[in-house]
Motif scaffolding. Structure first.
Motif, PDB file in Angstrom:
ATOM      1  N   PHE A   4      46.834  22.503  -1.633  1.00  0.00           N
ATOM      2  CA  PHE A   4      47.181  23.881  -1.287  1.00  0.00           C
ATOM      3  C   PHE A   4      47.780  24.660  -2.445  1.00  0.00           C
ATOM      4  CE2 PHE A   4      47.067  21.648   2.766  1.00  0.00           C
ATOM      5  CZ  PHE A   4      46.186  22.454   3.445  1.00  0.00           C
ATOM      6  N   ALA A   5      47.765  24.057  -3.629  1.00  0.00           N
ATOM      7  CA  ALA A   5      48.312  24.770  -4.778  1.00  0.00           C
ATOM      8  C   ALA A   5      47.327  25.814  -5.281  1.00  0.00           C
ATOM      9  CB  ALA A   5      48.616  23.790  -5.897  1.00  0.00           C
ATOM     10  N   PRO A   6      47.758  27.055  -5.412  1.00  0.00           N
ATOM     11  CA  PRO A   6      46.885  28.074  -5.982  1.00  0.00           C
ATOM     12  C   PRO A   6      46.635  27.761  -7.444  1.00  0.00           C
ATOM     13  CG  PRO A   6      48.844  29.048  -4.958  1.00  0.00           C
ATOM     14  CD  PRO A   6      49.069  27.570  -5.076  1.00  0.00           C
ATOM     15  N   ALA A   7      45.557  28.291  -7.975  1.00  0.00           N
ATOM     16  CA  ALA A   7      45.300  28.132  -9.406  1.00  0.00           C
ATOM     17  C   ALA A   7      46.499  28.677 -10.166  1.00  0.00           C
ATOM     18  CB  ALA A   7      44.024  28.867  -9.789  1.00  0.00           C
ATOM     19  N   ALA A   8      47.058  27.862 -11.017  1.00  0.00           N
ATOM     20  CA  ALA A   8      48.334  28.196 -11.627  1.00  0.00           C
ATOM     21  C   ALA A   8      48.293  29.509 -12.416  1.00  0.00           C
ATOM     22  CB  ALA A   8      48.772  27.063 -12.550  1.00  0.00           C
ATOM     23  N   THR A   9      47.219  29.703 -13.189  1.00  0.00           N
ATOM     24  CA  THR A   9      47.145  30.857 -14.073  1.00  0.00           C
ATOM     25  C   THR A   9      47.270  32.184 -13.332  1.00  0.00           C
ATOM     26  OG1 THR A   9      45.570  29.557 -15.328  1.00  0.00           O
ATOM     27  CG2 THR A   9      45.861  31.853 -15.972  1.00  0.00           C
ATOM     28  N   ARG A 143      35.563  28.919   1.351  1.00  0.00           N
ATOM     29  CA  ARG A 143      35.953  29.315  -0.004  1.00  0.00           C
ATOM     30  C   ARG A 143      34.721  29.529  -0.859  1.00  0.00           C
ATOM     31  NH1 ARG A 143      37.239  27.139  -5.084  1.00  0.00           N
ATOM     32  NH2 ARG A 143      39.186  27.908  -6.024  1.00  0.00           N
ATOM     33  N   HIS A 144      34.413  30.784  -1.145  1.00  0.00           N
ATOM     34  CA  HIS A 144      33.278  31.126  -2.006  1.00  0.00           C
ATOM     35  C   HIS A 144      33.688  32.250  -2.945  1.00  0.00           C
ATOM     36  CE1 HIS A 144      30.171  28.868   0.225  1.00  0.00           C
ATOM     37  NE2 HIS A 144      30.855  29.194   1.305  1.00  0.00           N
ATOM     38  N   ALA A 145      33.032  32.305  -4.092  1.00  0.00           N
ATOM     39  CA  ALA A 145      33.213  33.461  -4.965  1.00  0.00           C
ATOM     40  C   ALA A 145      32.418  34.621  -4.368  1.00  0.00           C
ATOM     41  CB  ALA A 145      32.710  33.141  -6.365  1.00  0.00           C
ATOM     42  N   LEU A 182      40.620  32.086  -7.036  1.00  0.00           N
ATOM     43  CA  LEU A 182      40.811  31.784  -5.612  1.00  0.00           C
ATOM     44  C   LEU A 182      41.722  30.578  -5.396  1.00  0.00           C
ATOM     45  CD1 LEU A 182      37.197  32.171  -4.161  1.00  0.00           C
ATOM     46  CD2 LEU A 182      39.084  33.833  -4.123  1.00  0.00           C
ATOM     47  N   PRO A 183      42.628  30.691  -4.439  1.00  0.00           N
ATOM     48  CA  PRO A 183      43.448  29.534  -4.058  1.00  0.00           C
ATOM     49  C   PRO A 183      42.547  28.411  -3.545  1.00  0.00           C
ATOM     50  CG  PRO A 183      44.243  31.549  -3.014  1.00  0.00           C
ATOM     51  CD  PRO A 183      42.940  31.875  -3.648  1.00  0.00           C
ATOM     52  N   GLU A 184      43.054  27.184  -3.617  1.00  0.00           N
ATOM     53  CA  GLU A 184      42.263  26.043  -3.152  1.00  0.00           C
ATOM     54  C   GLU A 184      42.045  26.089  -1.646  1.00  0.00           C
ATOM     55  OE1 GLU A 184      40.635  23.700  -4.783  1.00  0.00           O
ATOM     56  OE2 GLU A 184      41.177  24.821  -6.589  1.00  0.00           O
ATOM     57  N   ASP A 185      43.037  26.523  -0.929  1.00  0.00           N
ATOM     58  CA  ASP A 185      42.930  26.557   0.528  1.00  0.00           C
ATOM     59  C   ASP A 185      41.887  27.590   0.951  1.00  0.00           C
ATOM     60  OD1 ASP A 185      43.823  26.066   3.301  1.00  0.00           O
ATOM     61  OD2 ASP A 185      44.469  28.151   3.162  1.00  0.00           O
ATOM     62  N   ALA A 186      40.925  27.149   1.760  1.00  0.00           N
ATOM     63  CA  ALA A 186      39.778  27.996   2.095  1.00  0.00           C
ATOM     64  C   ALA A 186      40.187  29.252   2.870  1.00  0.00           C
ATOM     65  CB  ALA A 186      38.747  27.192   2.886  1.00  0.00           C
ATOM     66  N   GLU A 187      41.037  29.097   3.850  1.00  0.00           N
ATOM     67  CA  GLU A 187      41.463  30.241   4.654  1.00  0.00           C
ATOM     68  C   GLU A 187      42.147  31.299   3.773  1.00  0.00           C
ATOM     69  OE1 GLU A 187      41.268  31.318   7.823  1.00  0.00           O
ATOM     70  OE2 GLU A 187      42.561  33.008   7.282  1.00  0.00           O
ATOM     71  N   THR A 191      40.887  35.232   2.484  1.00  0.00           N
ATOM     72  CA  THR A 191      41.718  36.437   2.530  1.00  0.00           C
ATOM     73  C   THR A 191      41.856  37.062   1.145  1.00  0.00           C
ATOM     74  OG1 THR A 191      42.948  35.537   4.413  1.00  0.00           O
ATOM     75  CG2 THR A 191      43.973  37.350   3.207  1.00  0.00           C
ATOM     76  N   VAL A 192      41.973  36.236   0.133  1.00  0.00           N
ATOM     77  CA  VAL A 192      42.049  36.765  -1.234  1.00  0.00           C
ATOM     78  C   VAL A 192      40.774  37.534  -1.580  1.00  0.00           C
ATOM     79  CG1 VAL A 192      42.049  36.101  -3.678  1.00  0.00           C
ATOM     80  CG2 VAL A 192      43.733  35.112  -2.107  1.00  0.00           C
ATOM     81  N   SER A 193      39.639  37.007  -1.154  1.00  0.00           N
ATOM     82  CA  SER A 193      38.375  37.680  -1.461  1.00  0.00           C
ATOM     83  C   SER A 193      38.315  39.069  -0.836  1.00  0.00           C
ATOM     84  CB  SER A 193      37.186  36.834  -0.969  1.00  0.00           C
ATOM     85  OG  SER A 193      37.037  35.685  -1.782  1.00  0.00           O
ATOM     86  N   VAL A 194      38.671  39.155   0.426  1.00  0.00           N
ATOM     87  CA  VAL A 194      38.611  40.473   1.078  1.00  0.00           C
ATOM     88  C   VAL A 194      39.687  41.388   0.506  1.00  0.00           C
ATOM     89  CG1 VAL A 194      40.088  39.970   3.055  1.00  0.00           C
ATOM     90  CG2 VAL A 194      38.269  41.665   3.268  1.00  0.00           C
ATOM     91  N   ALA A 195      40.804  40.801   0.094  1.00  0.00           N
ATOM     92  CA  ALA A 195      41.873  41.607  -0.505  1.00  0.00           C
ATOM     93  C   ALA A 195      41.436  42.176  -1.855  1.00  0.00           C
ATOM     94  CB  ALA A 195      43.138  40.766  -0.660  1.00  0.00           C
ATOM     95  N   LEU A 196      40.714  41.383  -2.636  1.00  0.00           N
ATOM     96  CA  LEU A 196      40.199  41.878  -3.919  1.00  0.00           C
ATOM     97  C   LEU A 196      39.224  43.030  -3.708  1.00  0.00           C
ATOM     98  CD1 LEU A 196      39.567  38.573  -5.927  1.00  0.00           C
ATOM     99  CD2 LEU A 196      41.187  40.404  -6.519  1.00  0.00           C
ATOM    100  N   MET A 197      38.377  42.883  -2.693  1.00  0.00           N
ATOM    101  CA  MET A 197      37.434  43.953  -2.388  1.00  0.00           C
ATOM    102  C   MET A 197      38.172  45.225  -1.976  1.00  0.00           C
ATOM    103  SD  MET A 197      34.465  41.855  -0.361  1.00  0.00           S
ATOM    104  CE  MET A 197      33.486  43.293  -0.068  1.00  0.00           C
ATOM    105  N   GLU A 198      39.195  45.036  -1.153  1.00  0.00           N
ATOM    106  CA  GLU A 198      39.957  46.194  -0.678  1.00  0.00           C
ATOM    107  C   GLU A 198      40.705  46.862  -1.835  1.00  0.00           C
ATOM    108  OE1 GLU A 198      39.392  47.375   2.049  1.00  0.00           O
ATOM    109  OE2 GLU A 198      41.107  48.096   3.200  1.00  0.00           O
TER     110      GLU A 198
END
Length: 302
Positions: A4-9, A143-145, A182-187, A191-198
Motif C-alpha cells: 500500500f505504499a505510494p510511489a515514493a517520488t 490500476r491502469h495508466a 499511481l499508488p500501488e493500491d488499485a482503488e 481515484t488518482v487517475s480520475v483526480a488527475l483528469m479533473e
DNA sequence: TAAACGTGGCG
DNA sequence: TCGCCAAGTTT
C-alpha cells in the motif's frame, strides 16, 4: 515493497491531489458519487461520448441514452439508426455506430455484462487504450495508466516540467511516468487517475492554467522551471467549413430529421460541389452511417 | 505515422 | 472574427 505504499517520488503530489479532488470534484452522473447507481455500462457509454467532446455537451445526451438503453442488451436490440439518431449533434457519429456494435458484442460474447478485463474491453469496437483503461479503472477500480489528454498534460507539466505532451500516441516514457505516479493500491490508483483528469479539466488547463489554485503547484516541475514554452510547432489548422466532414454532417443532419428514406436528389439540394457531395455520401455508406435503399434512396441504418 | 473523423463554445 | 480546443480511435 509494502503493497500500500505510494510511489515514493510522487507521494507528495498524490497527498496533495486527493484532498483537492475530494473537495473540487464535479458530481457527474457517470461517477460513483452521483445519486443514481452507476453501472459499468454507464461508464462505458460516458467514456465513448466524452471522446473529444466537452462534458457539458455530453450530459443531456448521456442522460437520455441511459434512460432509454440502461443495459447493453437494450441498445443491441435497437437499430444502428436509432443509435445515430439518439447521438444527435454530439459529433463523430461513427462513435454511435461503434457503441451499438460494442453493445452487440457485449451481448453475444460476454452474456450482456461489460467485461472488466482490459484486453476484453480493448477488443470492443470504438474502445482504444484510453477507454479500456478508463472503464477498467473507474467502473472496476483497477490500476491502469489512464492517459487522456488531461492526464498527459498534467503529468507532462508537473512531473516532466515541459509545456506540452506529444501530439501523437502515448510514448513509453509517458506510460512509465504515469504508472510510477499511481499508488500501488488499485482503488486508490483509480481515484488518482480520475483526480488527475479533473485537475487537467478544471485547473491545469491547456490555455490558461490556474496555478494559483493548483494543489500541485508547490511541487510542479513546470512551475519550478518558470513555465518553459512548448517546443512543438502549432498543430495544423483544424478546418471544417467546406470540408467533406461538413458535407457528411449536413447529410446526416437531414437523415436524422426524417423517419423515412430520402432521395439522393433532395440530399444534394444546396450543395454546389457535386463531387464533394458524392464523396460524402459514399463515405457515409462505407462507414455504415447511412444505408442505400433501392439505389437512389438513403436512410439511417436499419 | 499521419490523416480522417463533427460540432460548438470560448478568449 | 477566428483559431484553439474538447475524457480518442481507426486505418
Amino acid at each position: 515493497m509494502p503493497r500500500f505504499a505510494p510511489a515514493a517520488t510522487n507521494s507528495p503530489m498524490v497527498e496533495a491531489l486527493l484532498p483537492w479532488f475530494a473537495g473540487a470534484a464535479r458530481d457527474l452522473p457517470w461517477r460513483p458519487n452521483s445519486e443514481a447507481s452507476v453501472t459499468p455500462w454507464a461508464v462505458l457509454v460516458s467514456e465513448i461520448m466524452l471522446q473529444q467532446t466537452p462534458v457539458n455537451r455530453v450530459l443531456p445526451v448521456f442522460r437520455e441514452w441511459i434512460a432509454r438503453w440502461p443495459t447493453p442488451g437494450g441498445l443491441a436490440a435497437a437499430t444502428p439508426g436509432d443509435a445515430v439518431r439518439a447521438w444527435g449533434r454530439l459529433g463523430y457519429p461513427r462513435r454511435a455506430i461503434r457503441l451499438h456494435a460494442a453493445a452487440a458484442a457485449i451481448t453475444s460474447r460476454h452474456n450482456g455484462d461489460v467485461p472488466s478485463d482490459y484486453a476484453l474491453l480493448r477488443a470492443l469496437p470504438g474502445v482504444g487504450d484510453y477507454t479500456a483503461a478508463a472503464v477498467a479503472s473507474f467502473a472496476f477500480r483497477q490500476r491502469h495508466a489512464v492517459l487522456d489528454t488531461n492526464v498527459r498534460r498534467v503529468l507532462s507539466r508537473a512531473v516532466s516540467g515541459t509545456a506540452t505532451h506529444g501530439r501523437g500516441s502515448v510514448s513509453a516514457a509517458e506510460r512509465r511516468i504515469a504508472l510510477e505516479f499511481l499508488p500501488e493500491d488499485a482503488e486508490r490508483a483509480a481515484t488518482v487517475s480520475v483526480a488527475l483528469m479533473e485537475l487537467g479539466a478544471l485547473v491545469c488547463q491547456a490555455r490558461a492554467p490556474s496555478c494559483a489554485t493548483c494543489p500541485l503547484a508547490a511541487s510542479c516541475a513546470w512551475r519550478r522551471a518558470d513555465y518553459p514554452v512548448s517546443e512543438l510547432p502549432a498543430r495544423p489548422a483544424q478546418t471544417y467549413v467546406g470540408t467533406d466532414r461538413q458535407a457528411r454532417g449536413a447529410i446526416l443532419a437531414v437523415l436524422r430529421s426524417r423517419t423515412d428514406a430520402v432521395q439522393r436528389r433532395e440530399l444534394r439540394l444546396g450543395w454546389a460541389d457535386v463531387a464533394q457531395f458524392n464523396r460524402a455520401l459514399d463515405g457515409l455508406a462505407l462507414d455504415r452511417l447511412i444505408e442505400p435503399v433501392d439505389g437512389d434512396l438513403f436512410q439511417l441504418p436499419s
